[in-house]
Design a protein around this motif. Sequence first.
Motif, PDB file in Angstrom:
ATOM      1  N   MET A   1       0.775  -1.169   0.143  1.00  0.00           N
ATOM      2  CA  MET A   1       0.011   0.040   0.005  1.00  0.00           C
ATOM      3  C   MET A   1       0.966   1.278   0.002  1.00  0.00           C
ATOM      4  O   MET A   1       1.880   1.292   0.465  1.00  0.00           O
ATOM      5  N   SER A   2       0.504   2.263  -0.876  1.00  0.00           N
ATOM      6  CA  SER A   2       1.280   3.301  -0.933  1.00  0.00           C
ATOM      7  C   SER A   2       1.001   4.402   0.337  1.00  0.00           C
ATOM      8  O   SER A   2      -0.200   4.277   0.846  1.00  0.00           O
ATOM      9  N   THR A   3       1.964   5.165   0.694  1.00  0.00           N
ATOM     10  CA  THR A   3       1.693   6.134   1.687  1.00  0.00           C
ATOM     11  C   THR A   3       0.929   7.362   1.344  1.00  0.00           C
ATOM     12  O   THR A   3       1.274   7.783   0.069  1.00  0.00           O
ATOM     13  N   LEU A   4       0.028   7.707   1.732  1.00  0.00           N
ATOM     14  CA  LEU A   4      -0.692   8.908   1.604  1.00  0.00           C
ATOM     15  C   LEU A   4       0.118  10.067   1.977  1.00  0.00           C
ATOM     16  O   LEU A   4       0.733  10.351   2.814  1.00  0.00           O
ATOM     17  N   THR A   5      -0.153  11.086   0.989  1.00  0.00           N
ATOM     18  CA  THR A   5       0.624  12.531   1.009  1.00  0.00           C
ATOM     19  C   THR A   5      -0.560  13.364   0.796  1.00  0.00           C
ATOM     20  O   THR A   5      -1.623  13.081   0.433  1.00  0.00           O
ATOM     21  N   THR A   6      -0.381  14.776   1.108  1.00  0.00           N
ATOM     22  CA  THR A   6      -1.269  15.886   0.741  1.00  0.00           C
ATOM     23  C   THR A   6      -1.444  15.922  -0.669  1.00  0.00           C
ATOM     24  O   THR A   6      -2.813  16.181  -0.998  1.00  0.00           O
ATOM     25  N   GLN A   7      -0.515  15.795  -1.421  1.00  0.00           N
ATOM     26  CA  GLN A   7      -0.539  15.836  -2.736  1.00  0.00           C
ATOM     27  C   GLN A   7      -1.503  14.778  -3.551  1.00  0.00           C
ATOM     28  O   GLN A   7      -2.293  15.005  -4.265  1.00  0.00           O
ATOM     29  N   LYS A   8      -1.319  13.442  -2.899  1.00  0.00           N
ATOM     30  CA  LYS A   8      -2.295  12.574  -3.424  1.00  0.00           C
ATOM     31  C   LYS A   8      -3.769  12.723  -2.884  1.00  0.00           C
ATOM     32  O   LYS A   8      -4.459  12.450  -3.658  1.00  0.00           O
ATOM     33  N   LEU A   9      -3.852  13.145  -1.777  1.00  0.00           N
ATOM     34  CA  LEU A   9      -5.184  13.481  -1.189  1.00  0.00           C
ATOM     35  C   LEU A   9      -6.128  14.567  -1.992  1.00  0.00           C
ATOM     36  O   LEU A   9      -7.021  14.562  -2.168  1.00  0.00           O
ATOM     37  N   ALA A  10      -4.855  15.626  -2.142  1.00  0.00           N
ATOM     38  CA  ALA A  10      -5.613  16.520  -2.959  1.00  0.00           C
ATOM     39  C   ALA A  10      -6.053  16.302  -4.387  1.00  0.00           C
ATOM     40  O   ALA A  10      -7.211  16.633  -5.008  1.00  0.00           O
ATOM     41  N   ASP A  11      -5.408  15.488  -5.059  1.00  0.00           N
ATOM     42  CA  ASP A  11      -5.493  15.075  -6.409  1.00  0.00           C
ATOM     43  C   ASP A  11      -6.770  14.131  -6.425  1.00  0.00           C
ATOM     44  O   ASP A  11      -7.661  14.227  -7.093  1.00  0.00           O
ATOM     45  N   GLU A  12      -6.737  13.202  -5.339  1.00  0.00           N
ATOM     46  CA  GLU A  12      -7.893  12.259  -5.051  1.00  0.00           C
ATOM     47  C   GLU A  12      -9.169  13.271  -4.975  1.00  0.00           C
ATOM     48  O   GLU A  12     -10.245  12.635  -5.312  1.00  0.00           O
TER      49      GLU A  12
ATOM     50  N   MET B   1     -18.569  11.213  -7.497  1.00  0.00           N
ATOM     51  CA  MET B   1     -17.094  10.854  -7.596  1.00  0.00           C
ATOM     52  C   MET B   1     -16.494  11.094  -6.394  1.00  0.00           C
ATOM     53  O   MET B   1     -15.267  10.396  -5.741  1.00  0.00           O
ATOM     54  N   GLY B   2     -16.725  12.227  -5.800  1.00  0.00           N
ATOM     55  CA  GLY B   2     -16.031  12.641  -4.434  1.00  0.00           C
ATOM     56  C   GLY B   2     -16.434  11.801  -3.381  1.00  0.00           C
ATOM     57  O   GLY B   2     -15.346  11.610  -2.539  1.00  0.00           O
ATOM     58  N   ALA B   3     -17.632  11.476  -3.182  1.00  0.00           N
ATOM     59  CA  ALA B   3     -17.849  10.426  -2.155  1.00  0.00           C
ATOM     60  C   ALA B   3     -17.260   9.202  -2.260  1.00  0.00           C
ATOM     61  O   ALA B   3     -16.857   8.716  -1.201  1.00  0.00           O
ATOM     62  N   ASP B   4     -17.168   8.499  -3.425  1.00  0.00           N
ATOM     63  CA  ASP B   4     -16.517   7.340  -3.710  1.00  0.00           C
ATOM     64  C   ASP B   4     -14.933   7.543  -3.225  1.00  0.00           C
ATOM     65  O   ASP B   4     -14.315   6.737  -2.520  1.00  0.00           O
ATOM     66  N   HIS B   5     -14.350   8.596  -3.720  1.00  0.00           N
ATOM     67  CA  HIS B   5     -12.988   8.736  -3.480  1.00  0.00           C
ATOM     68  C   HIS B   5     -12.500   9.200  -2.012  1.00  0.00           C
ATOM     69  O   HIS B   5     -11.713   8.528  -1.343  1.00  0.00           O
ATOM     70  N   LEU B   6     -13.481   9.792  -1.568  1.00  0.00           N
ATOM     71  CA  LEU B   6     -13.477  10.191   0.087  1.00  0.00           C
ATOM     72  C   LEU B   6     -13.559   8.855   0.823  1.00  0.00           C
ATOM     73  O   LEU B   6     -12.670   8.687   1.862  1.00  0.00           O
ATOM     74  N   LYS B   7     -14.259   8.026   0.444  1.00  0.00           N
ATOM     75  CA  LYS B   7     -14.491   6.803   1.335  1.00  0.00           C
ATOM     76  C   LYS B   7     -13.254   6.194   1.002  1.00  0.00           C
ATOM     77  O   LYS B   7     -12.802   5.413   2.008  1.00  0.00           O
ATOM     78  N   ASP B   8     -12.792   5.768  -0.109  1.00  0.00           N
ATOM     79  CA  ASP B   8     -11.777   5.000  -0.459  1.00  0.00           C
ATOM     80  C   ASP B   8     -10.435   5.458   0.556  1.00  0.00           C
ATOM     81  O   ASP B   8      -9.623   4.577   0.960  1.00  0.00           O
ATOM     82  N   LYS B   9     -10.124   6.942   0.324  1.00  0.00           N
ATOM     83  CA  LYS B   9      -9.001   7.497   1.034  1.00  0.00           C
ATOM     84  C   LYS B   9      -9.249   7.195   2.658  1.00  0.00           C
ATOM     85  O   LYS B   9      -8.325   7.240   3.269  1.00  0.00           O
ATOM     86  N   GLU B  10     -10.412   7.372   3.057  1.00  0.00           N
ATOM     87  CA  GLU B  10     -10.639   7.226   4.722  1.00  0.00           C
ATOM     88  C   GLU B  10     -10.380   5.837   4.977  1.00  0.00           C
ATOM     89  O   GLU B  10      -9.585   5.760   6.089  1.00  0.00           O
TER      90      GLU B  10
ATOM     91  N   ASP C   1      -0.664  12.397  11.868  1.00  0.00           N
ATOM     92  CA  ASP C   1      -0.547  13.412  10.979  1.00  0.00           C
ATOM     93  C   ASP C   1      -1.716  14.320  10.850  1.00  0.00           C
ATOM     94  O   ASP C   1      -2.662  13.943  10.216  1.00  0.00           O
ATOM     95  N   PRO C   2      -1.729  15.483  11.574  1.00  0.00           N
ATOM     96  CA  PRO C   2      -3.199  16.286  11.488  1.00  0.00           C
ATOM     97  C   PRO C   2      -3.311  17.149  10.301  1.00  0.00           C
ATOM     98  O   PRO C   2      -4.525  17.265   9.787  1.00  0.00           O
ATOM     99  N   ARG C   3      -2.482  17.178   9.070  1.00  0.00           N
ATOM    100  CA  ARG C   3      -2.199  17.736   8.057  1.00  0.00           C
ATOM    101  C   ARG C   3      -3.203  16.810   7.044  1.00  0.00           C
ATOM    102  O   ARG C   3      -3.811  17.375   6.284  1.00  0.00           O
ATOM    103  N   LEU C   4      -2.891  15.607   7.094  1.00  0.00           N
ATOM    104  CA  LEU C   4      -3.776  14.531   6.367  1.00  0.00           C
ATOM    105  C   LEU C   4      -5.333  14.592   6.849  1.00  0.00           C
ATOM    106  O   LEU C   4      -5.974  14.754   6.145  1.00  0.00           O
ATOM    107  N   ALA C   5      -5.266  14.634   7.907  1.00  0.00           N
ATOM    108  CA  ALA C   5      -6.687  14.485   8.635  1.00  0.00           C
ATOM    109  C   ALA C   5      -7.569  15.542   7.965  1.00  0.00           C
ATOM    110  O   ALA C   5      -8.814  15.857   8.027  1.00  0.00           O
TER     111      ALA C   5
END
Length: 148
Positions: free
Chosen positions: A1-12, A57-66, A78-82
């Motif tokens: 599993m890849s590590t989450l970053t702020t860039q990945k979250l912003a993109d997704e 799309m946003g709800a689907d991506h939000l659920k996956d990333k959560e 990491d409060p920045r990711l949260a």
Amino acid sequence: MSTLTTQKLADELFLRPIVISMNSLALSALMSYVMSANGDIDWRPITICVTSDILAMGADHLKDKEEEFSSDHNNANDPRLASWFIYARAFLTASAVLLALALSQCPVSTLLTTAAFVAPALLWTTPISFKKFGLISRRLLGRFGGDK
């Protein structure tokens, strides 16, 4: 599993839903212009198409990333990711408010048609329990089926 970053979250969570909804923006604006009698562009179908895309799309991506965020214990500190999840929920809430505003200005048939297409997209990642579905349907049939 890849590590989450702020860039990945912003993109997704933001960039992809917005970019893909731009296709709906262009198509619905063109259709609104072409279908109008006097060349005016109606904002309601454009808003409905764009916000529906963002919500689905946003709800689907939000659920996956959560799920990805909660499965990696290194992310808990990491409060920045949260905070990105809070921003994403606010973004989806704003889209839902815009969708509700546009639908409130439309006929009921538009509301029902939109619900018929958007509801399955929003339920896409929701686990469905057929046992609960059977229990609810039996209760409804018992309540509305009359006395026999």
